[in-house]
Design a protein around this motif. Structure first.
Motif, PDB file in Angstrom:
ATOM      1  N   VAL A  80      22.554  23.026   5.583  1.00 29.22           N
ATOM      2  CA  VAL A  80      21.205  22.856   5.666  1.00 29.22           C
ATOM      3  C   VAL A  80      20.361  22.287   4.391  1.00 29.22           C
ATOM      4  N   THR A  82      17.910  21.306   1.952  1.00 33.29           N
ATOM      5  CA  THR A  82      16.470  21.775   1.379  1.00 33.29           C
ATOM      6  C   THR A  82      16.091  20.839   0.201  1.00 33.29           C
ATOM      7  N   TYR A  97      10.273  20.447   9.066  1.00 34.24           N
ATOM      8  CA  TYR A  97      11.640  20.860   9.793  1.00 34.24           C
ATOM      9  C   TYR A  97      12.108  19.735  10.541  1.00 34.24           C
ATOM     10  N   VAL A 162      13.613  21.821   5.206  1.00 32.36           N
ATOM     11  CA  VAL A 162      14.426  22.377   5.915  1.00 32.36           C
ATOM     12  C   VAL A 162      15.013  21.487   6.983  1.00 32.36           C
ATOM     13  N   GLU A 164      18.321  21.006   9.285  1.00 34.57           N
ATOM     14  CA  GLU A 164      19.490  21.467   9.406  1.00 34.57           C
ATOM     15  C   GLU A 164      20.521  20.611  10.314  1.00 34.57           C
ATOM     16  N   PHE A 184      11.715  30.085   2.690  1.00 34.20           N
ATOM     17  CA  PHE A 184      11.153  29.429   3.741  1.00 34.20           C
ATOM     18  C   PHE A 184       9.540  29.762   3.607  1.00 34.20           C
TER      19      PHE A 184
END
Length: 463
Positions: A80, A82, A97, A162, A164, A184
């Motif tokens: 993921v 970051t 996201y 974030v 993924e 988060f």
């Protein structure tokens, strides 16, 4: 919109729109390069391609000005991605996201061009690019990066990344935020895995249905038996299964399972014609169920039989079927707990005794809760104003039938953060289907809207 720039940042709210629009050609080129990578996280596909997409996205983030680009590494799943941009003093932080993995292409013979060869074309006079994953969700990866680049890497809000890499397959990230909320922490979350009800109509998604799957099985005979010698009294498993499946809906096509929540939908929706075109409904075919489309799609349950195991037609013998099973997908009202709805479906099926034959019902995978977003607060006001400015028309609110379990987990982990669901997709983008495409205009306007949102949110914060 007031000026939120400072001496070290020449990109203020007065010129950020022009800069964002000027980025479009470069962003489209970057999107085409990313979409050419078959980053399918499903078992059986090359994991190196997902790693290649990860590395490409991480590089773009670093070049855009995101600091400390790193990863959350969870078992048996791609990293993921970051990263952060510190908030200016007194400014809020926004979590961005998206996901860089894609669905498998399916039957490639149904594509107009190869699914991992991004192909520009025109649709009704608008520029578009066709490729698997180019709308869902690589367009939104580039939208986030473009919004950061529009501020020269120094937006007037803090940023937390974030992105993924296994959203389509199913990631353990869905449970991670509840145990690690500080990773988060944000004042608003821009969930860019969505799009507009139709091209050119800015849309905020304010509700997501939940989801669960169950398998129902019937076993009636030791082996298949001659249908002439035994057909009639012999309990045919397929007949029993079909009868049980038929109990899930009434004669109008409405879900007939007691305990599943349904209510009217009052937000924006498709017209019947738009839905028929987007769904590829054959001419003359009716739409199933009663009530508005929004009620059937978003604020009520939907039950779909997604697969049946039985003897295939081209191998069928004249015999009673001893065993059959079906997989059932249930989409759930955004505010009904998924486990509650799952239990209602199982109760219904276990209560069926077609011809006196019992059924075996098992859960297939984990249930995912839906989400109902709040519609007030400074972040919602800011994104509404930004969408209005970017598209030149009033935004609408709608819901989505597809589930994103991570959204509910993020909301539970950081309950004070406003959840904003929007993006560069639109109702005809063919996500998960052949000839998936993104409109260049939708990508551009999404970049502009998010860049303006940063300024609008900073201006409203604390007021």
């Amino acid at each position: 919109m007031r000026d939120v720039g400072d001496e070290g940042n020449p990109w203020d709210a007065r010129n950020v729109e022009a800069r964002a629009r000027a980025l479009t050609p470069d962003l489209v080129s970057e999107l085409e390069r990313l979409a050419a990578i078959p980053s399918i996280a499903f078992p059986g596909y090359p994991p190196d391609e997902v790693v290649r997409a990860h590395d490409h996205v991480a590089r773009m983030l670093t070049e855009a000005g995101v600091r400390d680009v790193g990863a959350i590494r969870l078992p048996d799943t791609p990293p993921v991605i970051t990263g952060t941009i510190p908030a200016p003093e007194g400014a809020p932080t926004v979590l961005l996201y998206a996901h860089y993995d894609v669905q498998p292409p399916g039957d490639e013979s149904l594509w107009t061009s190869p699914p991992f060869t991004p192909t520009p074309f025109e649709e009704d006079g608008r520029k578009a690019v066709r490729a698997r994953g180019i709308a869902d969700d690589k367009s939104n990866v580039l939208a986030h990066i473009g919004a950061i680049r529009a501020w020269n890497g120094r937006p007037p809000v803090g940023v937390r990344i974030v992105f993924e890499g296994a959203e389509e397959w199913g990631s353990p990230l869905d449970d991670y935020p509840l145990a690690h909320p500080d990773e988060f922490r944000a004042d608003a979350m821009a969930i860019a895995d969505m799009g507009n009800v139709r091209a050119g109509q800015p849309t905020l998604t304010v509700a997501l249905r939940g989801v669960t799957d169950v398998v129902v099985e019937v076993r009636t005979l030791e082996v298949a038996k001659h249908s002439g010698n035994f057909g009639g009294p012999a309990p045919d498993a397929m007949l029993a299964l079909v009868r049980a499946l038929a109990s899930l809906h009434d004669d109008r096509g409405d879900v007939a399972v007691e305990g599943l929540r349904r209510e009217p939908w009052t937000g924006a929706s498709y017209t019947d014609e738009e839905f028929r075109e987007a769904a590829g409904v054959e001419p003359g075919m009716p739409l199933i169920g009663t009530g508005t489309l929004g009620e059937r799609l978003w604020s009520g349950p939907a039950i779909t039989v997604t697969g049946i195991d039985a003897v295939p037609v081209d191998k069928a013998a004249g015999a009673c079927v001893p065993y059959a099973r079906a997989k059932i997908n249930l989409r759930i009202h955004p505010e009904q707990p998924a486990l509650e709805a799952e239990a209602a479906l199982i109760r219904h099926l276990e209560a069926q005794r077609p011809f006196g034959i019992p059924l075996t019902v098992t859960v297939a995978g984990e249930a995912g809760d839906g989400h109902r977003a709040g519609t007030g607060g400074p972040a919602t006001e800011a994104i509404t104003a930004a969408l209005r400015a970017a598209y030149g028309t009033e935004p609408v609110q709608m819901a989505a039938g597809g589930a994103i379990p991570l959204v509910n987990a993020l909301h539970r982990a950081v309950p004070d953060a406003e959840m904003l669901l929007f993006g560069a997709q639109d109702g005809k983008c063919n996500l998960h289907a052949p000839d998936e495409r993104v409109l260049v205009s939708e990508l551009e306007n999404t970049v502009v809207a998010e860049a303006l949102f940063f300024a609008e949110f900073a201006a409203r914060w604390g007021n």
